[in-house]
Design a protein around this motif. Structure first.
Motif, PDB file in Angstrom:
ATOM      1  N   THR A   1       0.847  -1.196   0.000  1.00 53.40           N
ATOM      2  CA  THR A   1       0.000   0.000   0.000  1.00 53.40           C
ATOM      3  C   THR A   1       0.880   1.243   0.000  1.00 53.40           C
ATOM      4  O   THR A   1       2.017   1.215   0.465  1.00 53.40           O
ATOM      5  CB  THR A   1      -0.917   0.037   1.232  1.00 53.40           C
ATOM      6  N   ILE A   2       0.354   2.330  -0.513  1.00 53.72           N
ATOM      7  CA  ILE A   2       1.050   3.611  -0.532  1.00 53.72           C
ATOM      8  C   ILE A   2       0.148   4.624   0.158  1.00 53.72           C
ATOM      9  O   ILE A   2      -0.977   4.877  -0.303  1.00 53.72           O
ATOM     10  CB  ILE A   2       1.351   4.055  -1.974  1.00 53.72           C
ATOM     11  N   PRO A   3       0.598   5.191   1.284  1.00 54.97           N
ATOM     12  CA  PRO A   3      -0.249   6.163   1.980  1.00 54.97           C
ATOM     13  C   PRO A   3      -0.460   7.405   1.116  1.00 54.97           C
ATOM     14  O   PRO A   3       0.429   7.836   0.386  1.00 54.97           O
ATOM     15  CB  PRO A   3       0.533   6.494   3.248  1.00 54.97           C
TER      16      PRO A   3
END
Length: 53
Positions: free
Chosen positions: A8-10
């Motif tokens: 995931t990429i914030p």
């Protein structure tokens, strides 16, 4: 990728509600201004006093 692995990429960033900015590159102003080398000693006494009540 493996079926049990997720990446995931914030997509958020902290924003100060007063100034509308964040502290990236500027830091946070300390409550007790002092030289960096003295910071642990200067912070310890008020922390202990607050914990003691």
């Amino acid at each position: 990728m493996h079926p049990h692995l997720e990446a995931t990429i914030p997509a958020g960033r902290p924003v100060n509600p007063v100034s509308g900015t964040n502290w990236e590159g500027t830091g946070v102003q300390p409550d007790i201004p002092c030289p960096t080398a003295d910071a642990p000693e200067r912070a310890h006494a008020p922390a202990v006093a607050r914990l003691a009540g």
